[in-house]
Motif scaffolding. Sequence first.
Motif, PDB file in Angstrom:
ATOM      1  N   MET A   1      30.937 -16.365  -7.833  1.00 34.27           N
ATOM      2  CA  MET A   1      30.323 -17.256  -6.874  1.00 34.27           C
ATOM      3  C   MET A   1      28.813 -17.346  -7.149  1.00 34.27           C
ATOM      4  O   MET A   1      28.135 -16.335  -7.249  1.00 34.27           O
ATOM      5  N   MET A   2      28.313 -18.562  -7.280  1.00 37.67           N
ATOM      6  CA  MET A   2      26.894 -18.766  -7.549  1.00 37.67           C
ATOM      7  C   MET A   2      26.100 -18.622  -6.250  1.00 37.67           C
ATOM      8  O   MET A   2      26.479 -19.140  -5.215  1.00 37.67           O
ATOM      9  N   LYS A   3      25.000 -17.909  -6.333  1.00 34.60           N
ATOM     10  CA  LYS A   3      24.104 -17.802  -5.184  1.00 34.60           C
ATOM     11  C   LYS A   3      23.380 -19.125  -5.009  1.00 34.60           C
ATOM     12  O   LYS A   3      23.163 -19.859  -5.961  1.00 34.60           O
ATOM     13  N   LYS A   4      23.008 -19.409  -3.758  1.00 39.32           N
ATOM     14  CA  LYS A   4      22.381 -20.679  -3.458  1.00 39.32           C
ATOM     15  C   LYS A   4      21.171 -20.456  -2.558  1.00 39.32           C
ATOM     16  O   LYS A   4      21.225 -19.666  -1.622  1.00 39.32           O
ATOM     17  N   ILE A   5      20.077 -21.153  -2.873  1.00 41.47           N
ATOM     18  CA  ILE A   5      18.869 -21.119  -2.043  1.00 41.47           C
ATOM     19  C   ILE A   5      18.620 -22.541  -1.565  1.00 41.47           C
ATOM     20  O   ILE A   5      18.544 -23.469  -2.368  1.00 41.47           O
ATOM     21  N   GLU A   6      18.523 -22.713  -0.263  1.00 37.30           N
ATOM     22  CA  GLU A   6      18.181 -24.012   0.318  1.00 37.30           C
ATOM     23  C   GLU A   6      16.719 -23.967   0.735  1.00 37.30           C
ATOM     24  O   GLU A   6      16.282 -23.026   1.385  1.00 37.30           O
ATOM     25  N   ILE A   7      15.967 -24.968   0.369  1.00 36.08           N
ATOM     26  CA  ILE A   7      14.564 -25.058   0.738  1.00 36.08           C
ATOM     27  C   ILE A   7      14.445 -26.112   1.829  1.00 36.08           C
ATOM     28  O   ILE A   7      14.858 -27.264   1.650  1.00 36.08           O
ATOM     29  N   ILE A   8      13.917 -25.691   2.962  1.00 37.31           N
ATOM     30  CA  ILE A   8      13.733 -26.598   4.084  1.00 37.31           C
ATOM     31  C   ILE A   8      12.348 -27.215   3.954  1.00 37.31           C
ATOM     32  O   ILE A   8      11.341 -26.520   3.981  1.00 37.31           O
ATOM     33  N   ASN A   9      12.326 -28.515   3.787  1.00 37.95           N
ATOM     34  CA  ASN A   9      11.083 -29.239   3.580  1.00 37.95           C
ATOM     35  C   ASN A   9      10.485 -29.599   4.935  1.00 37.95           C
ATOM     36  O   ASN A   9      11.009 -30.428   5.650  1.00 37.95           O
ATOM     37  N   GLY A  10       9.391 -28.958   5.284  1.00 41.29           N
ATOM     38  CA  GLY A  10       8.707 -29.227   6.538  1.00 41.29           C
ATOM     39  C   GLY A  10       7.839 -30.469   6.452  1.00 41.29           C
ATOM     40  O   GLY A  10       7.753 -31.122   5.406  1.00 41.29           O
ATOM     41  N   PRO A  11       7.167 -30.812   7.531  1.00 42.20           N
ATOM     42  CA  PRO A  11       6.416 -32.062   7.586  1.00 42.20           C
ATOM     43  C   PRO A  11       5.231 -32.145   6.625  1.00 42.20           C
ATOM     44  O   PRO A  11       4.796 -33.234   6.298  1.00 42.20           O
ATOM     45  N   ASN A  12       4.719 -31.022   6.152  1.00 42.05           N
ATOM     46  CA  ASN A  12       3.551 -31.067   5.272  1.00 42.05           C
ATOM     47  C   ASN A  12       3.818 -30.551   3.863  1.00 42.05           C
ATOM     48  O   ASN A  12       2.904 -30.536   3.045  1.00 42.05           O
ATOM     49  N   LEU A  13       5.050 -30.153   3.559  1.00 39.76           N
ATOM     50  CA  LEU A  13       5.327 -29.639   2.216  1.00 39.76           C
ATOM     51  C   LEU A  13       5.187 -30.719   1.154  1.00 39.76           C
ATOM     52  O   LEU A  13       4.940 -30.414  -0.002  1.00 39.76           O
ATOM     53  N   ASN A  14       5.299 -31.982   1.551  1.00 40.54           N
ATOM     54  CA  ASN A  14       5.094 -33.048   0.571  1.00 40.54           C
ATOM     55  C   ASN A  14       3.637 -33.116   0.128  1.00 40.54           C
ATOM     56  O   ASN A  14       3.321 -33.726  -0.877  1.00 40.54           O
TER      57      ASN A  14
END
Length: 46
Positions: A1-14
Amino acid sequence: MMKKIEIINGPNLNLTGIRQPEIYGSETMEEMVAGLRERFPQVEVG
Protein backbone atom coordinates in the motif's frame (compact mmCIF):
# COMPACT_ATOMS: atom_id res chain seq x y z
CA MET A 1 0.00 0.00 0.00
CA MET A 2 1.42 3.38 -1.04
CA LYS A 3 1.51 6.08 1.60
CA LYS A 4 -0.31 9.27 0.72
CA ILE A 5 0.14 12.89 1.80
CA GLU A 6 -2.65 15.38 1.13
CA ILE A 7 -1.72 19.05 1.15
CA ILE A 8 -4.50 21.39 2.15
CA ASN A 9 -4.13 24.62 0.22
CA GLY A 10 -5.14 27.53 2.43
CA PRO A 11 -6.16 30.99 1.25
CA ASN A 12 -2.61 32.36 1.05
CA LEU A 13 -0.55 29.33 -0.01
CA ASN A 14 -0.88 30.45 -3.62
CA LEU A 15 1.28 33.44 -2.60
CA THR A 16 4.11 31.25 -1.32
CA GLY A 17 7.32 32.36 -3.00
CA ILE A 18 5.84 35.75 -3.90
CA ARG A 19 4.63 37.33 -0.66
CA GLN A 20 7.39 38.43 1.70
CA PRO A 21 10.11 36.14 0.30
CA GLU A 22 12.57 37.56 2.86
CA ILE A 23 10.46 35.84 5.54
CA TYR A 24 8.88 32.84 3.79
CA GLY A 25 11.47 32.13 1.07
CA SER A 26 11.15 32.25 -2.69
CA GLU A 27 10.09 28.65 -3.40
CA THR A 28 6.57 28.44 -4.84
CA MET A 29 3.95 25.93 -3.69
CA GLU A 30 4.32 24.05 -6.99
CA GLU A 31 8.09 23.81 -6.48
CA MET A 32 7.59 22.52 -2.93
CA VAL A 33 5.21 19.79 -4.11
CA ALA A 34 7.56 18.83 -6.96
CA GLY A 35 10.44 18.63 -4.48
CA LEU A 36 8.43 16.36 -2.20
CA ARG A 37 7.53 14.08 -5.12
CA GLU A 38 11.18 13.91 -6.17
CA ARG A 39 12.51 13.31 -2.67
CA PHE A 40 9.84 10.75 -1.70
CA PRO A 41 8.85 8.84 -4.87
CA GLN A 42 7.31 6.05 -2.78
CA VAL A 43 4.71 8.48 -1.37
CA GLU A 44 1.74 9.86 -3.30
CA VAL A 45 1.62 13.62 -2.84
CA GLY A 46 -1.70 15.21 -3.72
